[in-house]
Write a protein that holds these residues in place. Structure first.
Motif, short mmCIF file in Angstrom:
data_model
loop_
_atom_site.label_atom_id
_atom_site.label_comp_id
_atom_site.label_asym_id
_atom_site.label_seq_id
_atom_site.Cartn_x
_atom_site.Cartn_y
_atom_site.Cartn_z
N PRO A 147 0.91 -1.49 0.06
CA PRO A 147 -0.37 0.16 0.02
C PRO A 147 1.13 1.45 -0.01
O PRO A 147 0.32 2.43 -0.49
N CYS A 148 2.13 1.32 0.71
CA CYS A 148 2.94 2.51 0.55
C CYS A 148 3.87 2.38 -1.14
O CYS A 148 3.25 3.93 -0.92
N LEU A 149 3.60 1.94 -1.93
CA LEU A 149 4.51 2.04 -2.90
C LEU A 149 2.82 2.28 -3.66
O LEU A 149 3.55 3.74 -4.53
N PHE B 96 -9.39 1.48 2.72
CA PHE B 96 -9.52 0.24 2.57
C PHE B 96 -8.57 -0.17 3.61
O PHE B 96 -8.19 0.27 4.16
N PRO B 97 -9.69 -1.26 4.33
CA PRO B 97 -8.64 -2.29 5.46
C PRO B 97 -7.10 -2.40 4.75
O PRO B 97 -6.90 -3.38 3.76
N GLY C 214 1.62 -5.21 10.86
CA GLY C 214 2.42 -4.95 10.65
C GLY C 214 2.01 -3.45 9.59
O GLY C 214 2.55 -3.55 8.82
N ARG C 215 0.73 -3.10 9.35
CA ARG C 215 0.05 -3.01 8.65
C ARG C 215 1.09 -1.56 8.70
O ARG C 215 1.22 -1.02 9.96
N PRO C 216 0.90 -0.39 7.33
CA PRO C 216 1.49 0.51 7.49
C PRO C 216 0.27 1.74 7.78
O PRO C 216 -1.02 1.43 7.73
N SER C 217 0.93 2.35 8.63
CA SER C 217 -0.01 3.59 9.49
C SER C 217 -0.46 4.39 9.04
O SER C 217 0.16 4.87 7.26
N VAL D 204 0.62 8.70 4.40
CA VAL D 204 1.55 10.29 3.64
C VAL D 204 2.01 10.44 3.58
O VAL D 204 3.03 11.04 2.70
N LEU D 205 4.00 9.53 4.47
CA LEU D 205 5.21 9.73 4.19
C LEU D 205 5.35 9.18 2.48
O LEU D 205 6.25 9.55 1.64
N ALA D 206 4.88 8.53 2.29
CA ALA D 206 5.06 7.71 0.87
C ALA D 206 4.23 8.56 0.21
O ALA D 206 5.41 8.71 -1.50
N PHE D 207 3.32 9.15 0.21
CA PHE D 207 2.37 10.26 -0.32
C PHE D 207 3.81 11.01 -0.74
O PHE D 207 4.21 12.09 -1.71
#
Length: 822
Positions: free
Chosen positions: A13-15, A41-42, A47-50, A55-58
């Motif tokens: 999801p971070c990607l 989305f759930p 270890g799910r991304p916070s 936001v940092l990846a964005f």
């Protein structure tokens, strides 16, 4: 045990957020909304991304995209920008073959010289279109070119493709055109790139081996062209009609050189591994079959990427192959999604701007669609009680069809947005894809490999001709289906970005629901709101009592769209350029279907010159048109026959107008015809329809086509009521349409010239004449599409212009807004 899509790993999801950040460089609001939808989305646990990680990846994506985006050159010498003849010396960076033999060549390290001027470097790269090339340049060649240099601007219309930005992504800021048969292009220094020379030599060998005889028909030529395209991605031997037929048959992906083609090449490696094991079974004791297959397949995949020119879709597929091979060597198993995300991560890290590439987007979405919706079919196959060999035949055919449906469902929103067409013929993939993978591709690649071997060249040619014979059979089948109206295709509404996000959100939500995991209710509701919101907004807009007139940017031509109360629309002229670029489909049709159904209440052709009527060919063929009216003249040149055929084939009512006619448009709106009369030459400029749009008797606009000075003076002397707030300048703003008495009679507040950058348009004399009347002049070659809104019968005009600087709307009242410099 439930069969479903595996959950995304925490980094995936971070990607997606990172990719959205890259897209935010050009599309900030849509990208931010995509991030918000992703957050609904759930996310996988543990270890799910916070939220902070996403936001940092964005933010990282925003930074990477901004750093990678080439800066627009600012200090360009005025004598270059003026568009006069210059001499170029430049290095070829890439060559993109186009239909009918044209070449699109990207030139880098460009030096420009002109008579009496010192040679100066051109900041940025240049896109050169070569018509009828005398030779095929390759990367590394240094060319000498005599031509005119122009910026990549053009076709700036609301809701349509931003051609200048797409070129900017590649660092291209200028364009030029040259004819190879007129000596405008010469080879100064041959390329030192040995691999590029070798690739071109192989292409020439294949093209020579497949050269059709002079008496060959269209299907034979297209079949041989397809074999070259499957090996090199070279479409230059196709006709536009053949490519359009393949597109409407839902088979364009077979020529896109993507993951599907890589899978065929990988299958050849697997077949070699199987054959090696059959010939020497003890080989597997030293090297297990999976590793041997990887060793044999990797060179084939790399070689095919080289042949195909390293397109983004080939890059993606090759990265997926490399990632899967690496995990295999490490003893780890992976899913289709893991391979896709690994490939995208590698590409977006190395080339962030690849996120904007439509080919990569379509390729990735197709793979994602297959991954999302394959599990239900796998479960169906597991429950099947069919026995061999019927099990393989039936389930294999259904599997191909299901795969095609999954891929088409995933790419449909983007396809509709990009092309405004829906081609729903996935059943053709079921017979063709196995034939393509099992027979045509191996024959073509093995034949190509044998061509350079002296004593095997004849065998290689025979294999190539066998592959071409199969492709020829496909083209004959498609021609038969087309003749019998069995290729299902239609123009559709091009979805806006909220509607596209809504579609993707619903598809993802459906896949998650089918997998048996927790239903993403919030994401589904948000997606549904995104999908339906624009429709509600358009209904509110259509309910307003307003008239909107837009002079489109169609280059050197004219197209004027008018939206009436209730959302009804009429179109006066549809543009048209030389060559096979379809302004009607790519520009006018794209504007008309931006969030709107492909429907016109009325279409009018001012006169039969190609720059006004050529675009109608595709519009009349694809749109629902209430009536088509013209001035009674026959379209010039080769346009007459196809225009008559499409009008008859679609059953569109056709008539002619003359001075004195009046069309009642409802709501107090009317279109009065002021010219031509019974003695005017209807085939030329001075036979143009001169139209006056009124609302409760008040003049909104005068649209005079290409009428020139004598007609305009005569009309002003005849003293009909010509007054109007808007004047679409006659003959593109040329001095031949300068008639001061006509300007005085119309007394416009706003004048608009529909013109390209191939000449001095609008004429400074015309602009000065109108300025003396207090009228502001706009031009599509500097302002892009110009829109004028009338909020009611008594309301004044409000102008909106489209510019490359802001790609947004700049409202201004009447003639008080200073025009952009043409």
């Amino acid at each position: 045990m439930k069969r479903g899509i595996p959950p995304l790993l925490p980094w995936q999801p971070c990607l997606l957020a990172y990719a959205a950040g890259i897209l935010a460089v050009a599309y900030a609001v849509p990208a931010a909304c995509a991030l918000l939808l992703l957050l609904l989305f759930p996310r996988p646990a543990p270890g799910r991304p916070s939220l902070a990680c996403l936001v940092l990846a964005f933010g990282l994506g925003c930074g990477a995209g901004a750093l990678a985006l080439p800066a627009v050159p600012r200090d360009v010498p005025a004598w270059i920008a003026a568009g006069g003849p210059v001499a170029l010396s430049a290095t070829v960076a890439s060559v993109d073959p186009r239909p009918e033999g044209r070449l699109s060549v990207t030139l880098t390290r460009v030096a420009v010289a002109a008579e009496g001027r010192d040679t100066v470097p051109l900041p940025g790269d240049l896109a050169l279109t070569i018509d009828r090339p005398a030779f095929r340049p390759i990367p590394g060649d240094v060319l000498s070119v005599t031509t005119r240099v122009r910026p990549t601007s053009g076709f700036l219309n609301p809701g349509t493709a931003d051609f200048a930005f797409s070129r900017r992504l590649d660092g291209v800021f200028y364009r030029a055109f040259a004819r190879g048969d007129r000596g405008q292009v010469a080879l100064a220094t041959a390329s030192g790139d040995a691999l590029a020379r070798r690739r071109e030599a192989l292409r020439q060998r294949m093209a020579s081996a497949l050269a059709p005889p002079p008496e060959a028909d269209a299907a034979t030529r297209a079949g041989r062209a397809m074999v070259v395209a499957l090996a090199f991605g070279d479409l230059s031997d196709f006709s536009p009609a053949d490519l359009d037929r393949i597109r409407r048959a839902s088979l364009s992906h077979t020529l896109a050189l993507s993951g599907m083609n890589i899978s065929y090449v990988a299958a050849m490696g697997l077949a070699l591994a199987w054959l090696a094991g059959r010939l020497r079974p003890t080989l597997f004791l030293r090297l297990p079959r999976p590793y041997l297959a990887l060793v044999l397949t990797a060179p084939l995949v790399v070689g095919y990427c080289w042949l195909g020119g390293y397109s983004p879709s080939l890059y993606r597929a090759a990265f997926m192959f490399a990632g899967g091979g690496l995990l295999l060597l490490l003893g780890r198993h992976t899913t289709l999604f893991d391979g896709l995300f690994l490939a995208l991560a590698a590409m977006l890290a190395a080339m962030p701007l690849a996120a904007f590439d439509a080919r990569l987007q379509l390729s990735a979405l197709a793979v994602a669609g297959i991954g999302l919706f394959w599990p239900p079919f796998a479960a169906f196959c597991a429950r099947s009680t069919l026995k061999r060999p019927w099990r393989w035949v039936v389930l294999g055919g259904l599997g191909i069809l299901w795969t095609s449906l999954c891929a088409e469902a995933a790419v449909m929103p983007v396809i509709c947005r990009l092309f405004g067409d829906l081609n729903f013929n996935p059943w053709l993939n079921a017979p063709w894809l196995p034939l393509l993978g099992l027979l045509v591709t191996p024959l073509a690649l093995v034949g190509l490999a044998l061509l350079p071997v002296p004593f095997l060249a004849g065998c290689g040619t025979a294999l190539l001709l066998a592959a071409a014979w199969c492709c020829e059979g496909l083209m004959r089948c498609l021609a038969f289906l087309e003749a019998n109206h069995l290729l299902l295709t239609r123009a559709v509404l091009r979805p806006s970005w909220p509607e596209m996000l809504g579609c993707f959100g619903l598809l993802a939500g459906l896949a998650v629901t089918l997998s048996g995991r927790r239903r993403p209710l919030a994401a589904l509701l948000a997606s549904l709101a995104l999908l339906t919101g624009p429709t509600v907004w358009r209904a509110v807009e259509d309910a307003r009592e307003q008239v909107v007139l837009t002079v489109l940017d169609v280059g050197q031509g004219q197209a004027v769209a008018v939206t009436l109360p209730g959302g009804r629309r009429l179109l006066v002229d549809a543009g048209g350029l030389f060559g096979n670029f379809d302004v009607g489909r790519a520009v006018v049709g794209a504007f008309l279907t931006d969030g709107r159904p492909p429907r016109l209440s009325l279409a009018l052709a001012s006169h039969p010159h190609a720059d006004h009527v050529k675009g109608f060919l595709s519009l009349l063929d694809r749109f629902a048109v209430g009536r088509f009216l013209d001035n009674g003249g026959a379209p010039e040149g080769a346009l007459a026959a196809p225009m008559a055929a499409v009008l008859a084939g679609r059953g569109i009512p056709h008539g002619s107008l003359a001075a004195g006619d009046r069309l009642d448009l409802g709501h107090g709106l009317a279109l009065a015809v002021l010219h031509p009369g019974p003695h005017d030459d209807l085939s030329g400029n001075n036979g143009s329809l001169i139209l006056r749009l009124t609302w409760n008797g008040r003049g909104l606009a005068v649209i005079p086509g290409d009428a020139e000075r004598p007609v305009l003076r005569r009309l002003a002397v005849a003293d009909p009521d010509l007054a109007a707030d808007v004047l679409v300048l006659p003959h593109h703003g040329s001095a031949t349409g300068l008639a001061k008495r006509f300007h005085t009679a119309v007394a416009p507040k706003i004048a608009i010239a529909s013109c390209g950058d191939g000449g001095r348009y609008p004429s400074p004399k015309v602009v000065a004449s109108l300025a003396r009347l207090g009228c502001a002049t706009y031009a599509t070659n500097g302002n892009g599409a110009v829109t004028v809104r009338f909020a009611g019968p008594e309301a004044g005009p409000v102008v909106e212009v489209m510019t490359e600087e802001d790609k947004g709307m700049s409202p201004a009242a009447g003639g008080d807004h200073p025009p952009r410099t043409p």
